[in-house]
Design a protein around this motif. Structure first.
Motif, PDB file in Angstrom:
ATOM      1  N   LYS A   1       0.821  -1.208   0.000  1.00 18.34           N
ATOM      2  CA  LYS A   1       0.000   0.000   0.000  1.00 18.34           C
ATOM      3  C   LYS A   1       0.852   1.253   0.000  1.00 18.34           C
ATOM      4  O   LYS A   1       0.472   2.265  -0.584  1.00 18.34           O
TER       5      LYS A   1
ATOM      6  N   ALA B   1      -3.960   6.327  -3.453  1.00 17.47           N
ATOM      7  CA  ALA B   1      -3.549   7.688  -3.752  1.00 17.47           C
ATOM      8  C   ALA B   1      -2.951   8.380  -2.544  1.00 17.47           C
ATOM      9  O   ALA B   1      -3.268   8.065  -1.410  1.00 17.47           O
ATOM     10  N   GLY B   2      -2.104   9.342  -2.791  1.00 21.81           N
ATOM     11  CA  GLY B   2      -1.505  10.090  -1.692  1.00 21.81           C
ATOM     12  C   GLY B   2      -2.472  11.138  -1.192  1.00 21.81           C
ATOM     13  O   GLY B   2      -3.358  11.590  -1.896  1.00 21.81           O
ATOM     14  N   LEU B   3      -2.301  11.535   0.051  1.00 21.22           N
ATOM     15  CA  LEU B   3      -3.182  12.544   0.627  1.00 21.22           C
ATOM     16  C   LEU B   3      -2.347  13.645   1.225  1.00 21.22           C
ATOM     17  O   LEU B   3      -1.332  13.391   1.845  1.00 21.22           O
TER      18      LEU B   3
ATOM     19  N   VAL C   1       0.908  12.195   1.590  1.00 24.55           N
ATOM     20  CA  VAL C   1       1.070  11.054   2.493  1.00 24.55           C
ATOM     21  C   VAL C   1       0.496   9.825   1.810  1.00 24.55           C
ATOM     22  O   VAL C   1      -0.680   9.791   1.492  1.00 24.55           O
ATOM     23  N   THR C   2       1.318   8.805   1.560  1.00 23.84           N
ATOM     24  CA  THR C   2       0.774   7.614   0.915  1.00 23.84           C
ATOM     25  C   THR C   2       0.228   6.633   1.935  1.00 23.84           C
ATOM     26  O   THR C   2      -0.636   5.833   1.631  1.00 23.84           O
ATOM     27  N   GLN C   3       0.758   6.664   3.136  1.00 20.59           N
ATOM     28  CA  GLN C   3       0.211   5.767   4.129  1.00 20.59           C
ATOM     29  C   GLN C   3       0.434   6.300   5.531  1.00 20.59           C
ATOM     30  O   GLN C   3       1.450   6.937   5.789  1.00 20.59           O
ATOM     31  N   MET C   4      -0.512   6.037   6.388  1.00 19.11           N
ATOM     32  CA  MET C   4      -0.360   6.479   7.770  1.00 19.11           C
ATOM     33  C   MET C   4      -1.063   5.490   8.677  1.00 19.11           C
ATOM     34  O   MET C   4      -2.196   5.104   8.418  1.00 19.11           O
ATOM     35  N   THR C   5      -0.378   5.025   9.710  1.00 15.19           N
ATOM     36  CA  THR C   5      -1.048   4.139  10.661  1.00 15.19           C
ATOM     37  C   THR C   5      -0.785   4.647  12.070  1.00 15.19           C
ATOM     38  O   THR C   5       0.319   5.066  12.383  1.00 15.19           O
TER      39      THR C   5
ATOM     40  N   LEU D   1      -5.565   4.630  13.601  1.00  9.66           N
ATOM     41  CA  LEU D   1      -5.825   5.257  12.316  1.00  9.66           C
ATOM     42  C   LEU D   1      -5.176   4.392  11.258  1.00  9.66           C
ATOM     43  O   LEU D   1      -4.030   3.993  11.400  1.00  9.66           O
ATOM     44  N   THR D   2      -5.919   4.079  10.215  1.00  9.48           N
ATOM     45  CA  THR D   2      -5.333   3.302   9.126  1.00  9.48           C
ATOM     46  C   THR D   2      -5.707   3.974   7.834  1.00  9.48           C
ATOM     47  O   THR D   2      -6.862   4.336   7.622  1.00  9.48           O
ATOM     48  N   LYS D   3      -4.737   4.113   6.945  1.00 10.54           N
ATOM     49  CA  LYS D   3      -5.058   4.687   5.664  1.00 10.54           C
ATOM     50  C   LYS D   3      -5.072   3.585   4.636  1.00 10.54           C
ATOM     51  O   LYS D   3      -4.159   2.791   4.541  1.00 10.54           O
TER      52      LYS D   3
END
Lengths: 256, 237
Positions: free
Chosen positions: A120, B198-200, A211-215, B192-194
């Motif tokens: 991801k 796509a990027g944010l 931001v491509t991923q954040m946990t 929190l899980t993304k």
């Protein structure tokens, strides 16, 4: 203590202004002295090398303190016949731990979970339309797990992808941060990770500020998340610059 | 929720606690996507989605490695420190999938846990420290699980330039990315899980967090009143 800081840039710290603002709130509460003597907002020195594996299309080796990771990229290769036609490329990721990676032998973390997270994190950065009908394989091997494994794997994987010549929107840098009581600690070691109250991991593309991923795990209040995100994004930008200089070195060296 | 149907069940067994956390019980969450929801879920098809959902739920409900910040209080599950503890298995089953599975599972698990009754256990007093102590599981007395700390999960899906809450499958097919935020009663973020490729922009994520907090207040109130109503019905029966 691993101190192999050969010919690559040394410690990088987030910008001094953010550190000054945070210092008062960090020193109150329990004062955590880091086992390797770093500041609370100081990341470990990074050793990055591309071209580690000769037989792969692209590869990279990264060492962040005690965490050592090697990633190799194969592709674009022909997709298996069983898979359907697709006009964009496919990405296949796999993360595995060696049996000697952790202090207790064979204590492999959930590597399937890490593989899907790596997927991801990278899929937002790769220009998949540039290799239709083919697959790119990314294989990551954690040689030694010294804390903050997944961010190191992601950063190393994006280096390997650039080494392989796969088109990317931007390199992907990743940093994680632990919450220990009142303190926010960046780039935790495995000892700090076992005491942590919460963890925040950000993967971003520095030049695009995306931001491509954040946990996030554990309990966080909103201002803490704001603060942590700010510090992490700062560190990601610095890490991005270090990765770029490593790539430039690799290209300029053979010409000499 | 709408056309999404999920079932959650909680089972408790006696077991040995983890060596690294002798004073805490164990909770394991697993989600199974049944083929009745989608034909593609048959066999190995639904496995990837199951793992993704299970991991996201574990992250939201169980907190960090040291056990702090967890929605479920693990130390209340310990019986004899280091030897016997409760192993809780939370299983979710997706029966019909019309989008927003994570939110539905979170709500179902919260309801299931509030309905859980852990039997009282008596430990034989003269057990020596080496042997496995004798435990007597009582059939009569039960302990109610404390669910006030359990968070709910809100998924915000970004479609184009707007974000929507509680997306149906049709809306999810158009999404560029989604962020699932778990908020507890005190308004703190528990996970929190993304998801999505796509990027944010970071400012968008912060905005989403504040929206999620706002929505979660309403959802928690609604859930709690529904659970209380359901339990009142049960008692009448």
């Amino acid at each position: 203590m691993a101190g192999k800081i050969s010919n690559t840039p040394a410690t990088y710290t987030p910008s001094p202004t953010s550190q000054n603002k945070k210092r008062p709130s960090i020193v109150t509460g329990s004062d955590w002295v880091r086992p390797d003597g770093r500041g609370l907002h100081q990341c470990r020195p990074a050793f990055l090398r591309t071209g580690a594996v000769n037989s792969a299309s692209g590869s990279a080796y990264a060492e962040f303190g005690n965490t050592k990771v090697i990633v190799s990229v194969f592709g674009p290769r022909e997709s298996k016949k069983a898979m359907m036609y697709s006009d964009i490329g496919r990405l296949n990721c796999n993360v595995s731990y060696t049996s000697f990676a952790t202090p207790i032998r064979g204590q492999a973390s959930d590597s399937k979970d890490l593989s899907s997270m790596l997927h991801k994190a990278l899929e937002g950065a790769i220009i998949l339309e540039s290799f239709p009908k083919t697959t790119v394989d990314v294989f990551a091997l954690v040689l030694e797990s010294g804390g903050s494994d997944l961010p190191v794997v992601i950063s190393c994987a994006s280096l390997a992808l650039s080494d392989a010549g796969i088109r990317l929107y931007d390199i992907v840098a990743s940093v994680s941060m632990s919450c220990l009581g009142m303190n926010l600690v960046i780039d935790p070691v495995s000892e700090e990770e076992s005491y942590q109250d919460g963890n925040l991991m950000i993967t971003c593309m520095p030049s695009r500020n995306e931001v491509t991923q954040m946990t996030v795990t554990g309990e966080w209040s909103t201002p803490k998340i704001h603060e942590a995100m700010q510090i992490c994004l700062d560190a990601c930008t610095k890490l991005g610059m270090i990765m770029r200089s490593c790539l430039k070195e690799a290209v300029s060296a053979p010409e000499e | 929720m709408g056309a999404t149907d999920v079932i959650a069940s909680v089972k408790a067994e006696l077991g040995k606690p983890n060596a690294s956390h002798p004073d805490k019980g164990r909770v394991s969450i697993y989600v199974d996507c049944s083929p009745t929801a989608e034909p593609t879920f048959e066999g190995r098809g639904g496995e990837e989605l199951s793992i993704e959902l299970s991991t996201a739920l574990q992250r939201c409900l169980l907190g960090g490695k040291s056990g702090a910040g967890a929605g479920i209080d693990l130390s209340s599950l310990s019986i004899v420190e280091g030897k016997v503890c409760w192993d809780i298995y939370i299983d979710g089953l997706v029966v019909s999938s019309d989008g927003n599975l994570l939110d539905a599972l979170g709500a179902a698990i919260k309801a299931a846990l509030s309905n859980t009754a852990i039997p009282k256990v008596e430990v034989a007093a003269n057990a020596s420290s080496d042997e496995q102590p004798e435990v007597d599981v009582s059939d009569e007395e039960f302990l109610q699980f404390d669910t006030t700390g359990i968070p709910v999960i809100i998924t915000l899906t970004k479609v184009g330039r707007h974000y929507i809450v509680d997306a149906t499958a049709e809306e999810e097919s158009q999404m560029s990315s989604a962020v699932s935020i778990s908020v507890n009663r005190q308004g703190r973020i528990c996970g929190l899980t993304k998801r999505g490729g796509a990027g944010l922009d970071p400012s968008i994520i912060l905005d989403m967090i504040s929206v999620a907090k706002h929505v979660s207040e309403q959802l928690i109130d609604k859930l709690d009143s529904e659970i209380a109503a359901a339990e009142a019905c049960d008692e009448e029966l």
